[in-house]
Every structure is written in structure tokens, then in C-alpha cells.
Design an enzyme around this catalytic site. Structure first.
Site, PDB file in Angstrom:
ATOM      1  N   LEU A   9      41.675  38.649  19.903  1.00  0.00           N
ATOM      2  CA  LEU A   9      40.422  38.451  20.349  1.00  0.00           C
ATOM      3  C   LEU A   9      39.761  39.834  19.923  1.00  0.00           C
ATOM      4  O   LEU A   9      38.796  39.738  19.169  1.00  0.00           O
ATOM      5  CB  LEU A   9      40.160  38.556  21.877  1.00  0.00           C
ATOM      6  CG  LEU A   9      38.870  38.808  22.459  1.00  0.00           C
ATOM      7  CD1 LEU A   9      38.106  37.474  22.190  1.00  0.00           C
ATOM      8  CD2 LEU A   9      39.106  38.754  24.210  1.00  0.00           C
ATOM      9  N   PRO A  61      38.493  45.943  15.535  1.00  0.00           N
ATOM     10  CA  PRO A  61      38.242  47.284  15.413  1.00  0.00           C
ATOM     11  C   PRO A  61      36.865  47.578  16.057  1.00  0.00           C
ATOM     12  O   PRO A  61      36.806  48.861  16.612  1.00  0.00           O
ATOM     13  CB  PRO A  61      38.134  47.731  14.049  1.00  0.00           C
ATOM     14  CG  PRO A  61      38.982  46.414  13.300  1.00  0.00           C
ATOM     15  CD  PRO A  61      38.834  45.299  14.026  1.00  0.00           C
ATOM     16  N   GLY A  62      35.732  46.898  15.829  1.00  0.00           N
ATOM     17  CA  GLY A  62      34.441  47.318  16.484  1.00  0.00           C
ATOM     18  C   GLY A  62      34.070  46.473  17.775  1.00  0.00           C
ATOM     19  O   GLY A  62      33.040  46.542  18.202  1.00  0.00           O
ATOM     20  N   GLY A  64      36.080  45.733  21.204  1.00  0.00           N
ATOM     21  CA  GLY A  64      36.966  45.961  22.248  1.00  0.00           C
ATOM     22  C   GLY A  64      36.628  45.638  23.518  1.00  0.00           C
ATOM     23  O   GLY A  64      36.657  44.438  23.913  1.00  0.00           O
ATOM     24  N   ARG A  74      45.229  38.605  32.918  1.00  0.00           N
ATOM     25  CA  ARG A  74      45.187  39.746  33.814  1.00  0.00           C
ATOM     26  C   ARG A  74      46.105  39.663  35.176  1.00  0.00           C
ATOM     27  O   ARG A  74      46.507  40.756  35.563  1.00  0.00           O
ATOM     28  CB  ARG A  74      43.551  39.957  34.365  1.00  0.00           C
ATOM     29  CG  ARG A  74      42.681  40.283  33.102  1.00  0.00           C
ATOM     30  CD  ARG A  74      41.414  40.386  33.389  1.00  0.00           C
ATOM     31  NE  ARG A  74      40.659  40.702  31.993  1.00  0.00           N
ATOM     32  CZ  ARG A  74      39.411  40.393  31.841  1.00  0.00           C
ATOM     33  NH1 ARG A  74      38.687  40.118  32.768  1.00  0.00           N
ATOM     34  NH2 ARG A  74      39.118  40.870  30.657  1.00  0.00           N
ATOM     35  N   GLY A 106      60.103  66.576  39.828  1.00  0.00           N
ATOM     36  CA  GLY A 106      59.953  67.949  39.063  1.00  0.00           C
ATOM     37  C   GLY A 106      60.217  67.937  37.602  1.00  0.00           C
ATOM     38  O   GLY A 106      59.870  67.157  36.737  1.00  0.00           O
ATOM     39  N   GLU A 115      43.980  43.983  28.252  1.00  0.00           N
ATOM     40  CA  GLU A 115      43.376  42.888  28.651  1.00  0.00           C
ATOM     41  C   GLU A 115      42.211  43.293  29.883  1.00  0.00           C
ATOM     42  O   GLU A 115      42.130  42.621  31.043  1.00  0.00           O
ATOM     43  CB  GLU A 115      44.544  42.184  29.429  1.00  0.00           C
ATOM     44  CG  GLU A 115      45.459  41.541  28.360  1.00  0.00           C
ATOM     45  CD  GLU A 115      46.422  40.421  28.946  1.00  0.00           C
ATOM     46  OE1 GLU A 115      45.934  39.736  29.782  1.00  0.00           O
ATOM     47  OE2 GLU A 115      47.462  40.307  28.218  1.00  0.00           O
TER      48      GLU A 115
END
Ligand code: CAA
Length: 378
Positions: A125, A128-129, A131, A244, A340, A364
Site C-alpha cells: 500500500l 515513498p510519497g 505513508g 491493526r 538499569g 499499519e
């Protein structure tokens, strides 16, 4: 109201736990260090029938639902989220999508192979442009004789190189209404023009493959179109509701790992003459961690329960993902703090859990997107 798991669910939980402790536990750290795809573990998951869990029996699967897969995924992710995401994407984004939206022809062709793991499924789905704003994708599907030609680059594809079948979204009508101009297609790895692109080097889940997928003029036969050619974005978002639940269940598994490791360490580690768990500052962290785990599991199971009954559940799926992913990141942060300096080293698993937890708030649908979805329902 009944909060108990039924016999079948208990059986899934027990067999997933047995598999996870026997197959995943011994190798999870090494797989993370080597950034190596867990081929053997995925093969064993297939042999155990896990990859076909949600595929209907008539196509060779177990015919179970989101509740069963959430239970299975919590167990798997307790020990190895790299294997967890591979199974989750395969089950919830590939198998379930094809079963719900595919033509009878593709269901018969692909589901039996997906059920046995002969084919692994992936979901294309993101670009790069595009999301969070998935609807602004640029991949293009052009109608040709007998099918479609698809061209585009998809990014962040889980199991990109290992998959044999891809659910791919592409714009079918560039002049059409945004969100109503996308088609959902099934592309085989062996089709001409399918290429694996850049591999991502990741902070966590380093055993799972994440790559770009490049589709160059790939011919796809008509029957491999799912839906009507313009409702693909709705198919994508509906499928992601189920996805999801899977990622929320993954977050439960990582959260539980953080809790169990922290309880163990705080009983063993002594400072000021007593185990550190005897100090309120540590004990209260453990109490909060255990409480949020229980609360988030309720949200995940409720979302799964609704989806299995075919009831509206978009808001509940987003709530489950939002809460479980946030909860597991808080738990991971506290787990490192309780350990720690030791928790900052690879000698203790919480270092890996801390890195693995991070992605659950991103993929997702990032946490911000879940809030957007929920708020639109208020
Ligand atoms: N089910 C079915 N239809 C839905 C739906 C759902 N859950 N949610 C919305 N729709 C419908 C809407 O009703 C609308 O229909 P109409 O056009 O008829 O009105 C249409 O779908 C478009 O919806 P929106 O107007 O809400 O669309 P939008 O552009 O505003 O985007 C969004 C909505 C929620 C932001 C969506 O883009 C989104 O979820 N973005 C995040 C993308 C994402 O999750 N990517 C994950 C990639 S997959 C991945 O990570 C897999 C992996 O490998 C791990």
C-alpha cells in the site's frame, strides 16, 4: 458476558506457546543480531498450521478468526516479533483480504497455497510519497486487453523478498474522486516486471525483511482484480482494521515479555540488602505494567470479537492498536529502567524488546493516525 477462552482458543494458545518457546526463544537474539530472515521458524509455523489459521477450511485452512489469531500472535510475539510480523501480515493483510474480496477463481488458486505456506503473502500500500496519507498513492493501473498493467514503487514491504504473492493497490482512474479511484490487485512474484528494491536496515524486528517493491509494467489478469476497480482504498482500509488487531496483539506479546523479564530481574537483583522488587519504586512500575497489559488485552480481544461477528469495529481496532502499542512502549521503557545498566546491554532481552516495541506505534497506521480514525468516530 464470558471472559474465558473456549477450548479451541486454549488449544491455539497452548500450541503457539509451545512453538514459541521451542522454536523462537532459543534463536530470537541471534536472528536479531545477524539481521537474518527466520526461514526455519516460518517453515515450522506453516507446518503447525499457523499460516492457514484464518483461511476457510474449504481452501485448506483452519477457518478460524481474528480472536484466534490475536491469541496466537501474542504468544509468537512474546518471543520473536520478527516472526510475529511475518505471520501477522500474511494472515491479516493477505489471506483475510483475498478471502473477503477476491474472486472465486483467485481464492481457489491462491488460498490453499497461502494456507500451507507454499506462498507467503505481502501487502503493498505505502509508497515513498504516500505513508500516512495512503490515498495519495501514485502507482498506476492501466486497463489493457484481458487485464491490467501495473507500474509503481511500494515501500516498507514486510516480507518483500520472501513473499510469493502481493496485494497491490494502484490508481485506476487518475481523474476520479480521491479515495474512489484505486484498484486492489494480486501480483505474483514470478510475474514479469516484479523486482525487489532497497532493503531497510532497521532499529528492531531485524529478522523480518522490509524492502521496496518495484512493479514495472506488470501484466495482471482480470481475475486478479479484487473489488470493482475503484473501491480499492476501502478494501485497503477495511483490511487494515484487521491488520491493526494483529499489530495490537504483537504489542501485547512484547509488553508481556517486558513484564515477565522485569519481574524475574527484580526478584533476583539485590541492592541495599534486598531484592529491588521490594522497593515501591520498582514494585509500582511492575503493577502498572501488569494492569495496562490486562486492559489492553481486553481492547484487543473486544476488537477481534466484533470483527469476527462482522460488526462495525474500525474505531475499536484503532483503539486497540493505539492503547496496546503505547502500553508496550511504556512497558519497554520501564523494563530497561528496572534493569538499569544491564538493560542497556545485549546480555538482557529487554534491550531488544525496547527496540522492537518502537515499530508498533508506527506501522499499519501510526499512533497519530489511530487518533485521527478514533476522533472521526466521536
Ligand atoms: N473500512 C472501509 N472503508 C473505510 C474505512 C474502513 N475502516 N475507513 C474509511 N473508509 C472509507 C471512507 O468511508 C471513505 O469512503 P467514501 O469515499 O465513500 O466517503 C473512503 O474509505 C476514504 O476514507 P477517508 O476519507 O477517511 O480517507 P483519508 O484519505 O482521509 O484517509 C486514513 C484515512 C485513516 C488517514 C488512512 O489513509 C490511513 O489509515 N492511513 C494510514 C495508512 C496505513 O495504515 N498504512 C499502513 C501500511 S501497511 C503496513 O504497514 C503493513 C506492513 O507491512 C507491516
Amino acid at each position: 458476558m464470558d471472559f474465558t477462552l473456549n477450548e479451541e482458543m486454549e488449544m491455539i494458545r497452548d500450541s503457539a506457546r509451545e512453538y514459541a518457546e521451542r522454536v523462537l526463544k532459543p534463536h530470537a537474539a541471534a536472528i536479531d543480531a545477524a539481521e537474518e530472515f527466520p526461514t526455519e521458524a516460518v517453515k515450522e509455523a506453516a507446518e503447525a498450521g499457523f499460516l492457514g489459521l484464518t483461511v476457510p477450511e474449504e481452501y485448506g485452512g483452519a477457518g478460524l478468526g481474528n480472536m484466534h489469531s490475536a491469541i496466537l500472535l501474542e504468544e509468537v510475539n512474546r518471543w520473536d516479533p520478527s516472526v510475529g510480523v511475518t505471520i501477522s501480515v500474511h494472515m491479516s493483510l493477505a489471506c483475510s483480504c483475498i478471502n473477503k474480496w477476491g474472486t472465486e477463481e483467485v481464492k481457489e488458486k491462491y488460498l490453499p497455497k497461502l494456507a500451507t505456506g507454499e506462498l507467503i503473502g505481502a501487502y503493498c500500500l505505502t509508497e515513498p510519497g504516500a505513508g500516512s496519507d495512503a490515498g495519495s498513492m501514485k502507482a498506476r493501473a492501466v486497463k489493457v486487453d484481458g487485464g491490467w498493467k501495473i507500474t509503481g514503487t511500494k515501500s516498507w514491504i514486510t516480507t518483500g523478498p520472501e513473499a510469493g504473492l502481493y496485494v497491490v493497490y494502484a490508481v485506476t482512474d487518475p481523474d476520479g474522486r480521491r479515495g474512489g479511484n484505486i484498484g486492489a490487485f494480486l501480483i505474483e512474484r514470478s510475474m514479469e516486471g516484479v523486482m525487489v528494491g532497497k532493503k531497510e536496515e532497521k532499529l528492531g524486528l531485524r529478522g523480518s525483511s522490509t524492502t521496496e517493491m518495484i512493479f514495472e509494467d506488470v501484466f495482471v489478469p482480470e481475475e486478479n482484480l479484487m473489488g470493482d476497480g475503484v473501491n480499492g482504498f476501502k478494501i485497503a482500509l477495511d483490511t487494515l482494521d484487521g491488520g491493526r488487531i494483529g499489530i495490537a496483539a504483537q504489542a501485547l506479546g512484547i509488553h508481556r515479555a517486558c513484564l515477565e523479564e522485569s519481574v524475574k530481574y527484580s526478584k533476583e537483583r539485590e541492592q541495599f540488602g534486598k531484592p529491588i522488587g521490594a522497593f515501591q519504586g520498582v514494585a509500582w512500575k511492575l503493577a502498572d505494567m501488569a494492569t495496562s497489559l490486562e486492559a489492553n488485552r481486553m481492547l484487543v480481544h473486544k476488537a477481534a470479537w466484533l470483527r469476527d461477528r462482522g460488526q462495525p469495529c474500525t474505531k475499536e481496532c484503532s483503539m486497540a492498536k493505539l492503547a496496546a502499542s503505547r502500553g508496550c512502549n511504556v512497558a519497554a521503557q520501564d523494563a530497561v529502567q528496572i534493569h538499569g545498566g544491564a538493560g542497556y546491554t545485549k546480555e538482557f532481552p529487554v534491550e531488544r524488546h525496547y527496540r522492537d516495541a518502537r515499530i508498533t506505534e508506527i506501522y499499519e497506521g501510526a499512533t497519530d493516525i489511530q487518533r485521527l480514525v478514533i476522533s472521526r468516530h466521536l
